[in-house]
Scaffold this active site. Sequence first.
Site, short mmCIF file in Angstrom:
data_model
loop_
_atom_site.label_atom_id
_atom_site.label_comp_id
_atom_site.label_asym_id
_atom_site.label_seq_id
_atom_site.Cartn_x
_atom_site.Cartn_y
_atom_site.Cartn_z
N HIS A 221 0.87 -1.19 0.00
CA HIS A 221 0.00 0.00 0.00
C HIS A 221 0.90 1.24 0.00
CE1 HIS A 221 -3.47 2.44 0.54
NE2 HIS A 221 -3.75 2.23 1.83
N LYS A 263 8.40 -9.01 -6.85
CA LYS A 263 7.36 -8.01 -7.01
C LYS A 263 8.04 -6.65 -7.00
CE LYS A 263 2.91 -9.33 -6.07
NZ LYS A 263 1.90 -9.87 -5.22
N VAL A 264 7.81 -5.85 -8.00
CA VAL A 264 8.48 -4.56 -8.06
C VAL A 264 7.49 -3.47 -7.65
CG1 VAL A 264 9.85 -2.98 -9.48
CG2 VAL A 264 9.95 -5.45 -9.89
N MET A 265 7.80 -2.82 -6.55
CA MET A 265 6.86 -1.86 -5.95
C MET A 265 6.71 -0.62 -6.83
SD MET A 265 6.00 -3.59 -3.47
CE MET A 265 6.62 -5.16 -2.89
N GLY A 266 5.50 -0.05 -6.79
CA GLY A 266 5.22 1.10 -7.63
C GLY A 266 4.52 0.71 -8.93
N PHE A 267 4.33 -0.59 -9.14
CA PHE A 267 3.63 -1.07 -10.33
C PHE A 267 2.42 -1.90 -9.93
CE2 PHE A 267 7.87 -0.19 -11.82
CZ PHE A 267 7.65 0.38 -13.07
N HIS A 269 -2.05 -2.34 -9.63
CA HIS A 269 -3.08 -1.77 -8.77
C HIS A 269 -4.26 -2.73 -8.71
CE1 HIS A 269 -5.93 1.09 -7.02
NE2 HIS A 269 -4.85 1.76 -6.65
N ARG A 278 -4.02 8.87 -11.71
CA ARG A 278 -3.26 9.97 -11.12
C ARG A 278 -1.84 10.08 -11.67
NH1 ARG A 278 -4.35 7.26 -5.41
NH2 ARG A 278 -3.78 5.55 -6.79
N ASP A 320 2.48 5.84 -6.64
CA ASP A 320 3.72 5.83 -5.85
C ASP A 320 4.97 5.86 -6.73
OD1 ASP A 320 2.60 5.78 -3.26
OD2 ASP A 320 2.06 3.68 -3.56
N ARG A 345 -3.47 11.90 3.13
CA ARG A 345 -4.62 11.00 3.25
C ARG A 345 -5.44 11.24 4.51
NH1 ARG A 345 -5.72 6.38 0.12
NH2 ARG A 345 -4.83 7.68 -1.55
N ARG A 364 -18.24 -6.59 9.91
CA ARG A 364 -17.87 -7.88 10.50
C ARG A 364 -18.24 -8.98 9.50
NH1 ARG A 364 -17.52 -13.11 11.76
NH2 ARG A 364 -17.22 -13.56 13.98
C1 SDX Z 1 -1.54 2.12 -3.29
O1 SDX Z 1 -6.18 0.53 -3.34
C2 SDX Z 1 -5.78 1.72 -3.54
O2 SDX Z 1 -6.49 2.59 -4.02
C3 SDX Z 1 -4.36 2.00 -3.08
C4 SDX Z 1 -3.76 3.34 -3.49
C5 SDX Z 1 -4.41 4.51 -2.77
O3 SDX Z 1 -4.36 5.62 -3.28
O4 SDX Z 1 -4.91 4.30 -1.67
O5 SDX Z 1 -3.86 3.53 -4.89
C6 SDX Z 1 -2.26 3.43 -3.09
O6 SDX Z 1 -1.50 1.35 -2.38
C7 SDX Z 1 -0.94 1.82 -4.64
C8 SDX Z 1 -0.35 0.43 -4.74
C9 SDX Z 1 1.05 0.41 -4.16
N1 SDX Z 1 1.60 -0.94 -4.12
C10 SDX Z 1 2.59 -1.35 -4.88
O7 SDX Z 1 3.11 -0.64 -5.73
C11 SDX Z 1 3.06 -2.74 -4.60
C12 SDX Z 1 3.34 -3.50 -5.88
N2 SDX Z 1 2.10 -3.84 -6.51
C13 SDX Z 1 1.48 -4.99 -6.20
O8 SDX Z 1 2.00 -5.95 -5.37
C14 SDX Z 1 0.08 -5.23 -6.70
O9 SDX Z 1 -0.02 -4.74 -7.97
C15 SDX Z 1 -1.01 -4.70 -5.77
C16 SDX Z 1 -0.87 -5.26 -4.37
C17 SDX Z 1 -0.99 -3.17 -5.72
C18 SDX Z 1 -2.38 -5.12 -6.35
O10 SDX Z 1 -2.35 -6.44 -6.48
P1 SDX Z 1 -3.56 -7.44 -6.67
O11 SDX Z 1 -4.72 -6.83 -7.28
O12 SDX Z 1 -3.77 -8.18 -5.38
O13 SDX Z 1 -2.91 -8.38 -7.76
P2 SDX Z 1 -1.89 -9.52 -7.55
O14 SDX Z 1 -0.89 -9.21 -6.52
O15 SDX Z 1 -2.70 -10.76 -7.30
O16 SDX Z 1 -1.18 -9.58 -8.94
C19 SDX Z 1 -1.77 -10.11 -10.12
C20 SDX Z 1 -0.65 -10.53 -11.06
C21 SDX Z 1 0.31 -11.51 -10.39
O17 SDX Z 1 0.87 -12.28 -11.41
P3 SDX Z 1 0.37 -13.78 -11.66
O18 SDX Z 1 0.58 -14.51 -10.36
O19 SDX Z 1 -1.09 -13.67 -12.02
O20 SDX Z 1 1.23 -14.27 -12.79
O21 SDX Z 1 0.15 -9.41 -11.42
C22 SDX Z 1 1.48 -9.57 -10.91
C23 SDX Z 1 1.36 -10.61 -9.80
O22 SDX Z 1 2.56 -11.27 -9.56
N3 SDX Z 1 1.91 -8.30 -10.36
C24 SDX Z 1 3.16 -7.89 -10.27
C25 SDX Z 1 3.11 -6.64 -9.69
N4 SDX Z 1 1.83 -6.30 -9.46
C26 SDX Z 1 1.09 -7.33 -9.89
N5 SDX Z 1 4.31 -8.48 -10.60
C27 SDX Z 1 5.45 -7.80 -10.34
N6 SDX Z 1 5.46 -6.56 -9.77
C28 SDX Z 1 4.30 -5.98 -9.44
N7 SDX Z 1 4.29 -4.78 -8.87
#
Ligand code: SDX
Length: 377
Positions: A221, A263-267, A269, A278, A320, A345, A364
């Site tokens: 997050h 997992k590469v952060m910043g990518f 959603h 945004r 991010d 926020r 709940r």
């Molecule tokens: C924020 O919700 C909001 O609105 C949040 C936010 C806000 O303003 O409040 O927008 C702010 O929190 C932004 C998000 C910041 N987080 C990150 O940047 C962390 C990296 N991203 C992720 O781990 C991921 O994309 C999430 C957690 C943000 C969302 O993930 P989901 O919907 O739970 O999806 P997932 O983790 O199940 O991924 C689906 C697929 C997977 O691959 P497969 O297993 O299907 O092959 O996409 C891949 C994942 O491995 N994937 C990534 C990736 N994000 C998704 N692979 C590598 N790097 C990534 N960042």
Amino acid sequence: MTEQIYKGLAGVVADHTAVSKVNPESNSLLYRGYPVQELAAALSFEEVALLLWNGELPSSAEKQEFLDFERSHRALDPRVRSAIDLLPLDCHPMDVGRTAVSVLGANHPLSEDSSPEAELTKAKELFAVFPAVVAYDQRRRRGLELVEPRQDLDYSQNFLWMTFGEEAPEEVVDAFRVSMVLYAEHSFNASTFTARVVTSTLADLHSAVTAAIGALKGPLHGGANEAVMHTFEEIGIDPAETREDAAARAKAWMEQALAEKRKVMGFGHRVYKSGDSRVPTMKQALDAMVEYYGRGELMGLYDGLESAMGEAKNILPNLDYPAGPTYHLMGFDTEMFTPLFIAARITGWTAHIAEQRANNALIRPLSAYNGPDERHL
Ligand code: SDX
């Protein structure tokens, strides 16, 4: 009976909200009906905060009243300062932010008053004072003295003033203001939902915000803006490098990271699958900072990672991603980035706390048991 499980509550619509609308189909985000891009182009963060709390843009009298209030509630309460001083310099700044809000709640005379008026007052006070928490924490980690707030500066100017002890140039103030507006609100994200869960038990506002800060800390997050910078640091930042060379190194790094299934952060959603609404506005602010500081090589790293991720997995940056390097260029330590997200926020969280309280039902959900069958001693 096999229940349908919605892991991570993905796809679940938990309640109504009138605070904001995230639309993944059109890649748009509305705060109380207004596109966030329009707000970021035209309004101060103070005006956007009033919009989120009140549902409408302020009249000029309402705006002036709030500006007077905000400017007179910026100073760090000595009790909060003492509590911060008790925390080690190597603890995470999110722990400092979380503790500061908790201490403010414990000392607040209206702590247990959940009337809409008291809640709005507490929200405005938190908005006004939180920059002092971040600024003081950043300074003490650098061995520097606290800088008192200045009433002649607006929110963003004063935030930068208290942090760095000098007036920030207009370009920097503007990029900072834009980041605050974009970070302010995003429907039922994890931290806002946390705040609503806590509110649903009829607990007080400071408890809900403290819990929300805990949820925001994680790298999936809010912690992602910090993690983005750690990625840049891991790749290696060299201001003397050309943009092209930096891009090539970043691309190679990403290919390797994805091959290792990192997992590469910043990518990515949870809601947006074809781009975070945004990002273009924040990217413009980052471009302005890159130009202002003459740091084209950082855009090399930025572009290299983005294009390699796009080519390999078609996963796009979230807010991010451009926010991290923007805060880096402004001079904040990497660990301070997510506390900046808190400062923004607080507006969205407290608007949702009010909405939850006005039409409350205890949150709940059910769980499907998958432990051992009944057994006996
Ligand atoms: C924020 O919700 C909001 O609105 C949040 C936010 C806000 O303003 O409040 O927008 C702010 O929190 C932004 C998000 C910041 N987080 C990150 O940047 C962390 C990296 N991203 C992720 O781990 C991921 O994309 C999430 C957690 C943000 C969302 O993930 P989901 O919907 O739970 O999806 P997932 O983790 O199940 O991924 C689906 C697929 C997977 O691959 P497969 O297993 O299907 O092959 O996409 C891949 C994942 O491995 N994937 C990534 C990736 N994000 C998704 N692979 C590598 N790097 C990534 N960042």
